[in-house]
Design a protein around this motif. Sequence first.
Motif, mmCIF file in Angstrom:
data_model
loop_
_atom_site.group_PDB
_atom_site.id
_atom_site.type_symbol
_atom_site.label_atom_id
_atom_site.label_comp_id
_atom_site.label_asym_id
_atom_site.label_seq_id
_atom_site.Cartn_x
_atom_site.Cartn_y
_atom_site.Cartn_z
ATOM 1 N N ASP A 67 -0.357 16.408 0.004
ATOM 2 C CA ASP A 67 -1.419 17.255 0.404
ATOM 3 C C ASP A 67 -0.896 18.726 0.788
ATOM 4 O O ASP A 67 -1.664 19.644 0.455
ATOM 5 N N PHE A 88 -11.399 11.902 -8.244
ATOM 6 C CA PHE A 88 -10.789 11.677 -6.988
ATOM 7 C C PHE A 88 -10.123 12.745 -6.268
ATOM 8 O O PHE A 88 -10.288 13.149 -5.073
ATOM 9 N N GLN A 134 -14.589 2.108 -7.185
ATOM 10 C CA GLN A 134 -15.305 3.120 -8.047
ATOM 11 C C GLN A 134 -15.789 2.033 -9.426
ATOM 12 O O GLN A 134 -16.666 2.199 -9.858
ATOM 13 N N ASN A 147 0.770 4.084 -5.193
ATOM 14 C CA ASN A 147 -0.498 4.921 -5.325
ATOM 15 C C ASN A 147 -0.193 6.274 -6.057
ATOM 16 O O ASN A 147 -0.976 6.725 -6.835
ATOM 17 N N GLN A 179 -2.024 10.419 4.470
ATOM 18 C CA GLN A 179 -2.491 11.363 3.259
ATOM 19 C C GLN A 179 -3.604 10.984 2.652
ATOM 20 O O GLN A 179 -3.747 9.776 2.400
ATOM 21 N N LYS A 180 -4.235 12.025 1.949
ATOM 22 C CA LYS A 180 -5.476 11.544 1.277
ATOM 23 C C LYS A 180 -5.387 10.907 -0.036
ATOM 24 O O LYS A 180 -6.295 10.118 -0.354
ATOM 25 N N TRP A 181 -4.092 10.973 -0.657
ATOM 26 C CA TRP A 181 -4.265 10.065 -1.826
ATOM 27 C C TRP A 181 -3.447 8.670 -1.694
ATOM 28 O O TRP A 181 -3.591 7.977 -2.577
ATOM 29 N N SER A 182 -3.209 8.721 -0.460
ATOM 30 C CA SER A 182 -2.502 7.180 -0.148
ATOM 31 C C SER A 182 -3.176 6.052 -0.470
ATOM 32 O O SER A 182 -2.823 4.890 -0.807
ATOM 33 N N HIS A 183 -4.695 6.300 -0.694
ATOM 34 C CA HIS A 183 -5.434 4.914 -0.939
ATOM 35 C C HIS A 183 -6.120 5.249 -2.327
ATOM 36 O O HIS A 183 -7.249 4.839 -2.862
ATOM 37 N N TYR A 184 -5.486 6.144 -3.299
ATOM 38 C CA TYR A 184 -5.872 6.191 -4.657
ATOM 39 C C TYR A 184 -6.353 5.021 -5.412
ATOM 40 O O TYR A 184 -7.538 5.038 -6.187
ATOM 41 N N LYS A 185 -5.364 4.052 -5.471
ATOM 42 C CA LYS A 185 -5.511 2.979 -6.319
ATOM 43 C C LYS A 185 -6.864 2.114 -5.817
ATOM 44 O O LYS A 185 -7.872 1.429 -6.474
ATOM 45 N N GLU A 186 -7.032 2.021 -4.426
ATOM 46 C CA GLU A 186 -8.146 1.438 -3.796
ATOM 47 C C GLU A 186 -9.242 1.936 -4.019
ATOM 48 O O GLU A 186 -10.634 1.437 -4.439
ATOM 49 N N TYR A 187 -9.251 3.341 -3.975
ATOM 50 C CA TYR A 187 -10.414 4.268 -4.334
ATOM 51 C C TYR A 187 -11.024 3.943 -5.923
ATOM 52 O O TYR A 187 -12.121 3.637 -6.154
ATOM 53 N N ARG A 188 -10.095 3.798 -6.689
ATOM 54 C CA ARG A 188 -10.137 3.757 -8.197
ATOM 55 C C ARG A 188 -10.913 2.200 -8.453
ATOM 56 O O ARG A 188 -11.746 2.131 -9.216
ATOM 57 N N ARG A 217 1.061 -1.001 -0.202
ATOM 58 C CA ARG A 217 -0.084 0.111 -0.086
ATOM 59 C C ARG A 217 1.010 1.268 0.023
ATOM 60 O O ARG A 217 0.587 2.175 0.383
ATOM 61 N N GLY A 263 -9.834 3.244 2.029
ATOM 62 C CA GLY A 263 -8.573 2.916 2.076
ATOM 63 C C GLY A 263 -8.093 1.775 3.093
ATOM 64 O O GLY A 263 -7.017 1.257 3.199
ATOM 65 N N ASN A 275 -2.655 -5.353 -6.937
ATOM 66 C CA ASN A 275 -2.427 -3.810 -6.615
ATOM 67 C C ASN A 275 -1.278 -3.639 -5.883
ATOM 68 O O ASN A 275 -0.625 -2.833 -5.576
ATOM 69 N N GLN A 283 -11.279 14.695 -2.878
ATOM 70 C CA GLN A 283 -10.369 14.469 -1.599
ATOM 71 C C GLN A 283 -9.898 16.043 -1.245
ATOM 72 O O GLN A 283 -9.938 16.098 0.051
ATOM 73 N N TYR A 284 -9.753 16.823 -2.284
ATOM 74 C CA TYR A 284 -9.216 18.159 -1.972
ATOM 75 C C TYR A 284 -10.012 19.204 -2.266
ATOM 76 O O TYR A 284 -9.698 20.515 -1.778
ATOM 77 N N LEU A 311 -1.457 7.712 -9.488
ATOM 78 C CA LEU A 311 -2.324 9.202 -9.331
ATOM 79 C C LEU A 311 -1.263 10.485 -10.325
ATOM 80 O O LEU A 311 -2.457 10.820 -11.127
ATOM 81 N N TYR A 341 0.748 7.399 5.314
ATOM 82 C CA TYR A 341 -0.249 6.853 5.255
ATOM 83 C C TYR A 341 -1.624 7.590 5.526
ATOM 84 O O TYR A 341 -2.624 7.344 5.282
#
Lengths: 220, 257
Positions: free
Chosen positions: A102, A52, B124, A34, B112-121, A29, B225, B257, A56-57, A38, B110
Amino acid sequence: MTFCLAYLVTIPKVRHNRMKIKSNKSNSRSMPNNLNALTNGLIQKDPETFRFLYRQYAGMITGHVRKNNGSEEDAKEVLQIVMMQLWRAVKDGRYVEEGKFDQYLYQLAANTWREELRRRRNRPVVELDAYDINVEDKTQEQLLHALAKDHYLEAMHKGLSQLEPPCNRIIELFHLQQVSLQKVAEEMEYNYDNLRKRIFDCRKKLKKIVEKILDNSTLK
Amino acid sequence: MQGLDSDYRLQEQLQKLALGELDEEETYSVIEHHKLSLIKEQIEFNNKLMRVLRNKDVLDVKMLVTSLIIEEGLPKPGTRFFSSGNRWSVWILGLIISTGLLIGGSQLPYFQKWSHYKEYRLAQKYLSPLENVVFTGSNGVSNQDLNTGMDAYNRQEYSTAILHLGRYFAASKDPNAGLYLAVSCLLKNNNRQATAVFDNIVGKLETPALQWGQWYQSLAHLKEGNTEAASEILHSLKDDPMLGESASKLLIELIKN
């Protein structure tokens, strides 16, 4: 002998690669994984990536503007500018990941809004939409501001995508690639005089589409 | 002001020209002026066209964001990253967070808001609205909110659905209504809210709503995430005749992933 030498040379390399793979797996993870996905999505202008990021932002960015005396309209504008800045930074390779994505976005938002407030203080009488910027003379940041504010440009961009062939091709060749009319005529197998008339008609068509877009939307 | 004056004068002159009230010299001057303003307009149009063509990529991004603002709506005030900083409580909270970050600094990415980007995608990709097929019996609470909520759900107006189903769920504690409430939250990307409702109702659902509830619960965890929780639920769904295939596929993709 040659084989043994080759073996000796390659062994450490293989072991090194193995270790690398192992360490990646242990962080399944992990951040670069990731973040790479992105940033790739960003570069390719993938709509889901932008969705996304928006989800998030957007709250953070618009919240910062609102908190610092910005209106709803200001928040929208800053959001657009920040996303454009981010896309450009990632695309140009200026964004270097240090685990602070962020923070980077927050800084972009804060700087953009501070810059806008400064600009307003210096030009208090000028309406937001009224000032026009000569793109060639300004910095990247100012260019993005101009592009975010000019609704006519937005409508024209939309209009260009609605322009049908061969008009879109002619306009692209002549205005963007600056190919001479003579060459455009040769490439598209047109008579030179006909092409001149055609360009005039295409521009007229585009102008009409743009006016229609502006009439039908809240962009104006 | 001068521009307006000259424009007005030009209009007046054009009117006179149409009525044949101008002499030869005046006619010539009006035509020349008109030509000039046309040329100016053309040059302006040209400049704008060049800007658009040169910055097509950036304008593509702007268009994407504009359409997102229209589709998703601008976040409401209050969804701030950092709230107003004058209160003592905020300072104390800040101090606690800073201490936490100092201690667990290495874990920072961990959060950070983007750290689960792949899981989010991934979530979705698998997320689609649950069909309106679960029946719910009468439980003494007025059905008005339930009906309005489900009508809104069918029209994919999830904000309205959340409002009415939320009210109905609060009054009735009906897990089936809760299921549609949670799915609406998930579709509206209120993932934390969705997870909270799922945690509350999943144990109370009956087959087949139970399996649907678990499926969407795993997607909610994934969007947040929380891969471990999602995987655990997906494993339990692997042999389900209806959802087993999707669960297995998602699990494989999660492992990749």
